[in-house]
Write a protein that holds these residues in place. Structure first.
Motif, PDB file in Angstrom:
ATOM      1  N   GLY A   1      49.388  37.157  42.688  1.00  0.00           N
ATOM      2  CA  GLY A   1      47.968  36.984  42.987  1.00  0.00           C
ATOM      3  C   GLY A   1      47.079  37.247  41.786  1.00  0.00           C
ATOM      4  N   CYS A   2      47.642  37.083  40.571  1.00  0.00           N
ATOM      5  CA  CYS A   2      46.867  37.371  39.359  1.00  0.00           C
ATOM      6  C   CYS A   2      45.830  36.262  39.114  1.00  0.00           C
ATOM      7  CB  CYS A   2      47.816  37.481  38.156  1.00  0.00           C
ATOM      8  SG  CYS A   2      46.965  37.902  36.616  1.00  0.00           S
ATOM      9  N   GLY A   3      44.568  36.674  39.024  1.00  0.00           N
ATOM     10  CA  GLY A   3      43.477  35.706  38.828  1.00  0.00           C
ATOM     11  C   GLY A   3      43.598  34.966  37.503  1.00  0.00           C
ATOM     12  N   GLY A   4      44.128  35.639  36.480  1.00  0.00           N
ATOM     13  CA  GLY A   4      44.282  34.994  35.175  1.00  0.00           C
ATOM     14  C   GLY A   4      45.312  33.878  35.222  1.00  0.00           C
ATOM     15  N   VAL A   5      46.409  34.118  35.921  1.00  0.00           N
ATOM     16  CA  VAL A   5      47.460  33.100  36.055  1.00  0.00           C
ATOM     17  C   VAL A   5      46.886  31.886  36.789  1.00  0.00           C
ATOM     18  CG1 VAL A   5      49.696  32.572  37.111  1.00  0.00           C
ATOM     19  CG2 VAL A   5      49.346  34.778  35.965  1.00  0.00           C
ATOM     20  N   ARG A   6      46.146  32.159  37.851  1.00  0.00           N
ATOM     21  CA  ARG A   6      45.548  31.062  38.630  1.00  0.00           C
ATOM     22  C   ARG A   6      44.550  30.273  37.770  1.00  0.00           C
ATOM     23  NH1 ARG A   6      44.957  29.991  44.011  1.00  0.00           N
ATOM     24  NH2 ARG A   6      45.991  31.944  44.574  1.00  0.00           N
ATOM     25  N   ALA A   7      43.706  31.004  37.040  1.00  0.00           N
ATOM     26  CA  ALA A   7      42.681  30.341  36.218  1.00  0.00           C
ATOM     27  C   ALA A   7      43.313  29.489  35.119  1.00  0.00           C
ATOM     28  CB  ALA A   7      41.757  31.396  35.607  1.00  0.00           C
ATOM     29  N   ALA A   8      44.433  29.980  34.571  1.00  0.00           N
ATOM     30  CA  ALA A   8      45.063  29.298  33.436  1.00  0.00           C
ATOM     31  C   ALA A   8      45.445  27.861  33.777  1.00  0.00           C
ATOM     32  CB  ALA A   8      46.298  30.073  32.978  1.00  0.00           C
ATOM     33  N   VAL A   9      45.853  27.650  35.026  1.00  0.00           N
ATOM     34  CA  VAL A   9      46.347  26.316  35.406  1.00  0.00           C
ATOM     35  C   VAL A   9      45.456  25.659  36.470  1.00  0.00           C
ATOM     36  CG1 VAL A   9      48.734  26.768  34.740  1.00  0.00           C
ATOM     37  CG2 VAL A   9      47.968  27.410  37.041  1.00  0.00           C
ATOM     38  N   SER A  10      44.202  26.098  36.507  1.00  0.00           N
ATOM     39  CA  SER A  10      43.285  25.617  37.541  1.00  0.00           C
ATOM     40  C   SER A  10      42.704  24.251  37.228  1.00  0.00           C
ATOM     41  CB  SER A  10      42.138  26.623  37.710  1.00  0.00           C
ATOM     42  OG  SER A  10      41.375  26.662  36.515  1.00  0.00           O
TER      43      SER A  10
ATOM     44  N   LYS B   1      40.285  23.923  35.332  1.00  0.00           N
ATOM     45  CA  LYS B   1      38.878  24.189  34.990  1.00  0.00           C
ATOM     46  C   LYS B   1      38.815  24.933  33.664  1.00  0.00           C
ATOM     47  CE  LYS B   1      37.692  24.819  39.844  1.00  0.00           C
ATOM     48  NZ  LYS B   1      37.775  25.891  40.811  1.00  0.00           N
ATOM     49  N   ARG B   2      37.658  24.900  33.013  1.00  0.00           N
ATOM     50  CA  ARG B   2      37.476  25.621  31.759  1.00  0.00           C
ATOM     51  C   ARG B   2      36.357  26.645  31.917  1.00  0.00           C
ATOM     52  NH1 ARG B   2      41.599  24.887  31.459  1.00  0.00           N
ATOM     53  NH2 ARG B   2      42.892  23.586  30.142  1.00  0.00           N
ATOM     54  N   PHE B   3      36.627  27.864  31.405  1.00  0.00           N
ATOM     55  CA  PHE B   3      35.684  28.962  31.615  1.00  0.00           C
ATOM     56  C   PHE B   3      35.087  29.484  30.310  1.00  0.00           C
ATOM     57  CE2 PHE B   3      38.821  28.904  34.990  1.00  0.00           C
ATOM     58  CZ  PHE B   3      38.045  28.920  36.132  1.00  0.00           C
ATOM     59  N   GLY B   4      35.737  29.216  29.170  1.00  0.00           N
ATOM     60  CA  GLY B   4      35.226  29.712  27.881  1.00  0.00           C
ATOM     61  C   GLY B   4      36.322  30.386  27.093  1.00  0.00           C
ATOM     62  N   LEU B   5      35.999  31.532  26.508  1.00  0.00           N
ATOM     63  CA  LEU B   5      36.942  32.248  25.641  1.00  0.00           C
ATOM     64  C   LEU B   5      38.263  32.558  26.356  1.00  0.00           C
ATOM     65  CD1 LEU B   5      37.250  33.497  22.849  1.00  0.00           C
ATOM     66  CD2 LEU B   5      36.108  35.556  23.695  1.00  0.00           C
ATOM     67  N   ILE B   6      38.138  32.863  27.645  1.00  0.00           N
ATOM     68  CA  ILE B   6      39.336  33.240  28.404  1.00  0.00           C
ATOM     69  C   ILE B   6      40.379  32.118  28.419  1.00  0.00           C
ATOM     70  CG2 ILE B   6      38.460  32.459  30.663  1.00  0.00           C
ATOM     71  CD1 ILE B   6      40.401  35.723  30.135  1.00  0.00           C
ATOM     72  N   ASP B   7      39.933  30.865  28.280  1.00  0.00           N
ATOM     73  CA  ASP B   7      40.891  29.744  28.248  1.00  0.00           C
ATOM     74  C   ASP B   7      41.826  29.867  27.054  1.00  0.00           C
ATOM     75  OD1 ASP B   7      39.553  28.655  30.463  1.00  0.00           O
ATOM     76  OD2 ASP B   7      38.075  27.735  29.137  1.00  0.00           O
ATOM     77  N   HIS B   8      41.308  30.375  25.941  1.00  0.00           N
ATOM     78  CA  HIS B   8      42.140  30.583  24.758  1.00  0.00           C
ATOM     79  C   HIS B   8      43.112  31.736  25.014  1.00  0.00           C
ATOM     80  CE1 HIS B   8      39.678  27.980  22.111  1.00  0.00           C
ATOM     81  NE2 HIS B   8      38.757  28.297  22.988  1.00  0.00           N
ATOM     82  N   TRP B   9      42.578  32.798  25.597  1.00  0.00           N
ATOM     83  CA  TRP B   9      43.412  33.965  25.891  1.00  0.00           C
ATOM     84  C   TRP B   9      44.602  33.590  26.777  1.00  0.00           C
ATOM     85  CZ3 TRP B   9      44.254  38.503  23.915  1.00  0.00           C
ATOM     86  CH2 TRP B   9      45.024  39.413  24.648  1.00  0.00           C
ATOM     87  N   LEU B  10      44.343  32.715  27.765  1.00  0.00           N
ATOM     88  CA  LEU B  10      45.358  32.385  28.773  1.00  0.00           C
ATOM     89  C   LEU B  10      46.326  31.277  28.336  1.00  0.00           C
ATOM     90  CD1 LEU B  10      43.051  32.480  31.938  1.00  0.00           C
ATOM     91  CD2 LEU B  10      44.653  34.250  31.192  1.00  0.00           C
ATOM     92  N   GLN B  11      46.171  30.780  27.131  1.00  0.00           N
ATOM     93  CA  GLN B  11      47.013  29.682  26.643  1.00  0.00           C
ATOM     94  C   GLN B  11      48.521  29.938  26.817  1.00  0.00           C
ATOM     95  OE1 GLN B  11      46.101  26.627  25.619  1.00  0.00           O
ATOM     96  NE2 GLN B  11      48.271  26.092  25.441  1.00  0.00           N
TER      97      GLN B  11
END
Ligand code: CO
Length: 197
Positions: A98-107, A109-119
Motif C-alpha cells: 500500500g505504499c503511495g510512492g510505489v503507486r505514484a511511480a506507475v500511475s 501521472k506526473r507530480f514534479g521532483l518526486i517523479d525523479h526520485w521514484l524512477q
C-alpha cells in the motif's frame, strides 16, 4: 494542537523513569545498534515500534518508498557511519504494501521532483512487469512491484563502493529485504539477503 506533543513527551519521560529510574542515563551512554533500518517515510511504518525495538537498538534512515540512489549523500552518510562507527551487522531495507510512492511511480501521472526520485521503481516495473507506467495496476500487482523494488534496492545497496569496501575488509554485514503489511502489522522476509561481495 502542537503543544499537546510537548505535554505528551513530559508524560512519556515520566513514565519511563517510573519504570526504570536510570532509563535515560543508561540510554544516553549507549548507542550500539546492530541494525540499520532503511524504510519508507510513511507515518504508519515506524521502525522501532513495528520491530519491537527500544531506543538505542536500531539506526534509522527513511525516505519515500525506501529507495537507494547511488549518489544520495544523506543515505550514503548514514550507511557509512553505521558500518564504520557503529556495530551494525544487519541492514534491513523495508518496504510496505500500500505504499503511495510505489503507486505514484506507475500511475501514469506526473507530480514534479518526486517523479525523479521514484524512477528506480519504474525501472523495476519495466524490467520485471509488462506494464511500466500505464496507471492500470491492480493492488495485487502493486504489492508484487513493491516486493520487487525492495529486492532491487538490496542489490543497488550491495553494489555501492561503501558496501563493496566493507566486505573486502572482511566485515560481517548482511543486507536484507523485508516488507511490512499495514493490514496485519506483520513483517515478511523477502529472502533476497545479500551477504558479502
Ligand atoms: Co511508502
Amino acid at each position: 494542537m502542537i503543544e499537546e506533543l510537548l505535554a505528551r513527551n513530559k508524560t512519556w519521560s515520566k513514565e519511563r523513569r517510573a519504570e526504570q529510574a536510570d532509563y535515560f542515563e543508561r540510554l544516553s551512554n549507549l548507542q550500539e545498534p546492530e541494525y540499520l533500518w532503511i524504510g519508507c517515510s510513511d507515518s504508519r511504518v515506524p521502525a522501532n515500534v513495528i520491530a519491537g525495538l527500544e531506543p538505542g537498538e536500531v539506526f534509522v534512515h527513511r525516505n519515500v518508498s525506501n529507495l537507494i540512489h547511488p549518489a544520495d549523500l544523506n543515505m550514503l552518510s548514514v550507511v557509512e557511519f553505521a558500518i564504520n562507527q557503529l556495530p551494525v551487522k544487519h541492514i534491513i531495507i523495508c518496504g510496505h504494501y500500500g505504499c503511495g510512492g510505489v503507486r505514484a511511480a506507475v500511475s501514469g501521472k506526473r507530480f514534479g521532483l518526486i517523479d525523479h526520485w521514484l524512477q528506480p521503481i519504474r525501472d523495476v516495473a519495466e524490467t520485471r512487469f509488462e506494464c511500466k507506467d500505464c496507471g492500470t495496476w491492480s493492488d495485487t500487482d502493486l504489492d508484487r512491484l513493491c516486493e520487487a523494488s525492495v529486492a532491487a534496492q538490496v542489490q543497488r545497496l550491495a553494489r555501492t563502493p561503501i558496501l563493496q569496501a566493507a566486505w573486502k575488509a572482511g566485515k560481517d554485514i548482511s543486507i536484507h529485504g523485508w516488507v511490512y503489511g499495514l493490514h496485519d502489522g506483520l513483517l515478511s522476509d523477502l529472502e533476497c539477503t545479500v551477504t558479502g561481495a
